[in-house]
Design a protein around this motif. Structure first.
Motif, PDB file in Angstrom:
ATOM      1  N   ASP A  10      29.894  28.809  40.684  1.00 15.16           N
ATOM      2  CA  ASP A  10      29.764  29.361  42.031  1.00 15.16           C
ATOM      3  C   ASP A  10      30.041  30.856  42.045  1.00 15.16           C
ATOM      4  OD1 ASP A  10      29.475  29.121  44.940  1.00 15.16           O
ATOM      5  OD2 ASP A  10      31.635  29.547  44.973  1.00 15.16           O
ATOM      6  N   ARG A  11      31.116  31.249  41.364  1.00 12.93           N
ATOM      7  CA  ARG A  11      31.455  32.671  41.330  1.00 12.93           C
ATOM      8  C   ARG A  11      32.428  32.940  40.187  1.00 12.93           C
ATOM      9  NH1 ARG A  11      33.891  30.040  45.320  1.00 12.93           N
ATOM     10  NH2 ARG A  11      36.127  30.233  45.630  1.00 12.93           N
ATOM     11  N   ILE A  12      32.479  34.202  39.805  1.00 15.95           N
ATOM     12  CA  ILE A  12      33.447  34.661  38.814  1.00 15.95           C
ATOM     13  C   ILE A  12      34.359  35.640  39.524  1.00 15.95           C
ATOM     14  CG2 ILE A  12      33.763  35.931  36.655  1.00 15.95           C
ATOM     15  CD1 ILE A  12      31.124  34.644  35.706  1.00 15.95           C
ATOM     16  N   VAL A  13      35.655  35.386  39.434  1.00 17.16           N
ATOM     17  CA  VAL A  13      36.643  36.161  40.165  1.00 17.16           C
ATOM     18  C   VAL A  13      37.345  37.127  39.212  1.00 17.16           C
ATOM     19  CG1 VAL A  13      38.705  36.023  41.611  1.00 17.16           C
ATOM     20  CG2 VAL A  13      36.978  34.218  41.740  1.00 17.16           C
ATOM     21  N   ASP A  14      37.260  38.413  39.539  1.00 12.60           N
ATOM     22  CA  ASP A  14      37.933  39.466  38.769  1.00 12.60           C
ATOM     23  C   ASP A  14      37.589  39.435  37.288  1.00 12.60           C
ATOM     24  OD1 ASP A  14      39.210  40.370  41.089  1.00 12.60           O
ATOM     25  OD2 ASP A  14      40.914  39.032  40.787  1.00 12.60           O
TER      26      ASP A  14
END
Length: 91
Positions: A10-14
Protein backbone atom coordinates in the motif's frame (compact mmCIF):
# COMPACT_ATOMS: atom_id res chain seq x y z
CA UNK A 1 -4.27 -16.06 10.41
CA UNK A 2 -2.68 -18.93 8.51
CA UNK A 3 -2.33 -19.67 4.82
CA UNK A 4 -1.55 -18.18 1.45
CA UNK A 5 -2.90 -14.73 0.61
CA UNK A 6 -2.53 -11.92 -1.89
CA UNK A 7 -0.99 -8.74 -0.50
CA UNK A 8 -0.49 -5.30 -2.00
CA UNK A 9 2.25 -2.90 -0.95
CA UNK A 10 0.00 0.00 0.00
CA UNK A 11 2.75 2.43 0.92
CA UNK A 12 6.33 2.76 2.07
CA UNK A 13 6.81 4.94 5.12
CA UNK A 14 10.02 6.95 5.54
CA UNK A 15 11.82 4.50 3.27
CA UNK A 16 11.95 2.12 6.24
CA UNK A 17 8.65 0.28 6.53
CA UNK A 18 6.22 -1.17 4.02
CA UNK A 19 2.51 -1.37 4.76
CA UNK A 20 0.95 -4.48 3.21
CA UNK A 21 -2.78 -4.88 2.71
CA UNK A 22 -3.64 -8.56 3.01
CA UNK A 23 -6.50 -9.66 0.75
CA UNK A 24 -8.78 -12.66 0.66
CA UNK A 25 -10.52 -12.56 -2.70
CA UNK A 26 -11.66 -8.98 -3.30
CA UNK A 27 -11.70 -8.09 0.39
CA UNK A 28 -8.91 -6.55 2.46
CA UNK A 29 -8.79 -8.59 5.65
CA UNK A 30 -5.69 -7.29 7.44
CA UNK A 31 -2.75 -4.93 7.36
CA UNK A 32 0.87 -5.77 8.17
CA UNK A 33 3.89 -3.52 8.57
CA UNK A 34 7.28 -4.96 7.67
CA UNK A 35 10.80 -3.63 7.16
CA UNK A 36 11.35 -2.55 3.55
CA UNK A 37 14.41 -4.79 3.27
CA UNK A 38 12.12 -7.83 3.62
CA UNK A 39 10.30 -7.00 0.36
CA UNK A 40 11.15 -9.15 -2.66
CA UNK A 41 13.44 -7.59 -5.25
CA UNK A 42 11.62 -5.11 -7.55
CA UNK A 43 8.60 -4.88 -5.23
CA UNK A 44 7.67 -1.22 -4.73
CA UNK A 45 4.47 0.61 -3.83
CA UNK A 46 1.40 -0.99 -5.44
CA UNK A 47 3.25 -4.27 -6.04
CA UNK A 48 1.14 -7.42 -5.77
CA UNK A 49 2.66 -10.19 -3.68
CA UNK A 50 1.78 -13.75 -2.82
CA UNK A 51 2.42 -14.14 0.90
CA UNK A 52 2.51 -17.03 3.35
CA UNK A 53 1.32 -16.32 6.87
CA UNK A 54 1.74 -18.73 9.78
CA UNK A 55 0.42 -17.93 13.25
CA UNK A 56 -0.02 -14.30 12.25
CA UNK A 57 3.59 -13.91 11.04
CA UNK A 58 4.72 -13.37 7.49
CA UNK A 59 6.92 -16.33 6.55
CA UNK A 60 7.38 -15.98 2.77
CA UNK A 61 6.69 -13.52 -0.06
CA UNK A 62 6.83 -13.63 -3.84
CA UNK A 63 6.50 -10.61 -6.13
CA UNK A 64 3.93 -11.12 -8.91
CA UNK A 65 4.88 -8.69 -11.72
CA UNK A 66 2.14 -9.77 -14.14
CA UNK A 67 -0.60 -9.35 -11.55
CA UNK A 68 0.88 -6.01 -10.52
CA UNK A 69 0.80 -4.75 -14.11
CA UNK A 70 -2.75 -6.03 -14.69
CA UNK A 71 -4.01 -4.35 -11.51
CA UNK A 72 -2.33 -1.05 -12.41
CA UNK A 73 -3.90 -1.17 -15.88
CA UNK A 74 -7.38 -1.79 -14.39
CA UNK A 75 -6.96 1.13 -12.01
CA UNK A 76 -5.77 3.42 -14.83
CA UNK A 77 -8.71 2.44 -17.05
CA UNK A 78 -11.15 3.14 -14.21
CA UNK A 79 -9.52 6.52 -13.57
CA UNK A 80 -9.63 7.40 -17.28
CA UNK A 81 -13.29 6.44 -17.49
CA UNK A 82 -14.21 8.46 -14.40
CA UNK A 83 -12.25 11.52 -15.53
CA UNK A 84 -14.06 11.86 -18.88
CA UNK A 85 -16.75 14.55 -18.94
CA UNK A 86 -20.29 13.30 -19.41
CA UNK A 87 -21.62 13.89 -22.89
CA UNK A 88 -25.00 15.45 -23.48
CA UNK A 89 -26.33 12.01 -24.42
CA UNK A 90 -25.35 10.63 -21.02
CA UNK A 91 -27.13 13.39 -19.07
Amino acid sequence: MNGEYTAVVDRIVDGQQAVLLIEDGDETIDEMVIDVDRLPQNATERAVLEVQIQNGSLTDMEYLPEQTEARLERVQKRFDRLSKPLSEEDS
